[in-house]
Enzyme design. Structure first.
Site, PDB file in Angstrom:
ATOM      1  N   ASP A  73       0.817  -1.225   0.000  1.00 28.36           N
ATOM      2  CA  ASP A  73       0.000   0.000   0.000  1.00 28.36           C
ATOM      3  C   ASP A  73       0.852   1.277   0.000  1.00 28.36           C
ATOM      4  OD1 ASP A  73      -2.096  -1.877   0.489  1.00 28.36           O
ATOM      5  OD2 ASP A  73      -1.832  -1.648   2.646  1.00 28.36           O
ATOM      6  N   GLU A 120     -11.406  -0.164  -3.026  1.00 25.24           N
ATOM      7  CA  GLU A 120     -10.541   0.411  -1.975  1.00 25.24           C
ATOM      8  C   GLU A 120      -9.395   1.168  -2.642  1.00 25.24           C
ATOM      9  OE1 GLU A 120      -9.194  -3.000   0.273  1.00 25.24           O
ATOM     10  OE2 GLU A 120      -8.065  -3.810  -1.395  1.00 25.24           O
TER      11      GLU A 120
HETATM   12  O1  FUB Z   1      -3.019  -3.647   3.553  1.00 16.31           O
HETATM   13  C1  FUB Z   1      -4.290  -3.815   4.122  1.00 16.31           C
HETATM   14  C2  FUB Z   1      -5.352  -3.496   3.121  1.00 16.31           C
HETATM   15  O2  FUB Z   1      -5.179  -4.289   1.957  1.00 16.31           O
HETATM   16  C3  FUB Z   1      -5.344  -2.082   2.593  1.00 16.31           C
HETATM   17  O3  FUB Z   1      -5.839  -1.147   3.486  1.00 16.31           O
HETATM   18  C4  FUB Z   1      -6.135  -2.283   1.365  1.00 16.31           C
HETATM   19  O4  FUB Z   1      -6.116  -1.221   0.458  1.00 16.31           O
HETATM   20  C5  FUB Z   1      -5.515  -3.541   0.816  1.00 16.31           C
HETATM   21  O5  FUB Z   1      -4.334  -3.262   0.086  1.00 16.31           O
END
Ligand code: FUB
Length: 344
Positions: free
Chosen positions: A31, A244
């Site tokens: 991320d 997301e």
């Molecule tokens: O790394 C944890 C979660 O996985 C992140 O917050 C999301 O965007 C996904 O990459």
């Protein structure tokens, strides 16, 4: 990515075909939110730690308890690890799951924005500050009022206003906020409360920040992502709907809202005329990477835009542990982005 499909990947071949190498190989990172401050590239990723739990779509297989900050003098140079910048034990309101963070700067103060689960099991978004871009960061005693879900990304517009973009489905709990309050029914199902396929998809949120960047200065607003006919993208359109990893950047005076489609693993983008949208879907920036998730940021370095992203090539898929990478983005003359294949 389902657990069984990763077992069939030939990782030697995949790593030979990968267009970029991990920027960090002594710990697992994911991320990546990248920024240039004072001419140095700073990367604010999540830190993947194997929790020793079975893989699930809520992320129980990761014990994500701290953040490291990394820096690079330029795109070819070594990535320097500045150590732990914030640990969950130093955040009074947060219990666990320090997921995807972002950072920004204002008047010489550096801000780390991060999601974490509180002691009720609800994701909130916190703010921590430092006099240095590498931390250590000191967390505010409480999360941002009225914050919820995950993946904050804070964009500074040319007029000096800062906006936070956020939200994430399934483990990110966005679907539990459909009525404006947290719905705790069926706590173990990541897909409970998701709209039906023929209903509009859930939307990410944006809120302008207060002058001190500690709070929202307004109630968060939904960001409309429209198709080519001006209609909201539907929940069943898994290749295009928001999941997301919200990010906002500007190119030639237009606002580019980019995001992950989650279970279909695309990084897509939509263009608008305002930081609030609406944004019209344009296409894919990145085809699927190997691993549990796809997540990115876009950062301008010496006049060129770079995509920071991650995959699970270094861990060879073990527990889906991820590693951050970067590659250049290319625009066509009309402002659309050429789709990147992470493996040639
Ligand atoms: O790394 C944890 C979660 O996985 C992140 O917050 C999301 O965007 C996904 O990459």
């Amino acid at each position: 990515m389902p657990e069984d499909s990763i077992e069939h990947i030939n990782f030697e071949d995949l790593n030979n075909r990968a267009i970029s190498k991990p920027l960090v190989d002594h710990i697992f990172t994911a991320d990546p939110s990248a920024h240039v401050f004072n001419g140095i590239i700073y990367i604010y990723p999540s830190h993947d730690i194997d929790a020793g739990e079975a893989f699930d779509d809520l992320g129980s297989h990761f014990a994500m308890e701290d953040y490291h900050v990394f820096s690079m003098e330029d795109i070819e140079s070594e990535t320097k690890d500045h150590g732990v910048a914030l640990h969950v034990d130093d955040v009074a309101w947060a219990k666990q799951q320090m997921w995807a963070p972002d950072a920004n700067e204002k008047n010489g103060t550096y801000y780390l924005f991060f999601p974490a689960k509180d002691y009720e099991g609800v994701f909130r978004i916190g703010v921590a500050t430092s006099e240095s871009p590498t931390g250590p960061f000191k967390a505010r005693p409480k999360p941002i009022e009225n914050s919820f879900s995950i993946d904050p990304a804070v964009f500074k517009d040319d007029d000096g206003e800062y906006y936070m973009y956020f939200g994430g489905l399934w483990g990110g709990q966005l679907q539990r906020w459909r009525e404006g309050v947290f719905n705790n029914n069926k706590p173990n199902s990541p897909t409970a409360h998701i709209p039906k396929d023929n209903e509009p998809a859930l939307l990410p949120f944006v809120a302008k920040m207060t002058d001190d960047l500690f709070e929202f200065s307004e109630a968060p607003k939904e960001i409309k992502i429209l198709d080519e006919y001006g209609n909201l993208i539907l929940a069943g359109d898994h290749n295009r709907r928001f999941f997301e990893a919200a990010w906002l950047h500007k190119h030639q005076e237009k606002y580019y809202f980019s995001y992950s489609t989650g279970d279909t693993h695309f990084i897509c983008y939509a263009i608008g005329e305002s930081p609030y949208g609406p944004f019209t879907y344009q296409g894919k920036i990145l085809n699927p990477v190997v691993g549990w998730t796809s997540h990115h940021s876009i950062c301008t370095i010496k006049g060129k835009d770079y995509l920071f992203y991650h995959d699970s090539s270094l861990s060879k898929g073990v527990t889906h542990l991820r590693s951050i990478k970067m590659t250049e983005i290319k625009y066509r003359e009309d402002g659309t982005i050429e789709t990147i294949n992470p493996y040639s």
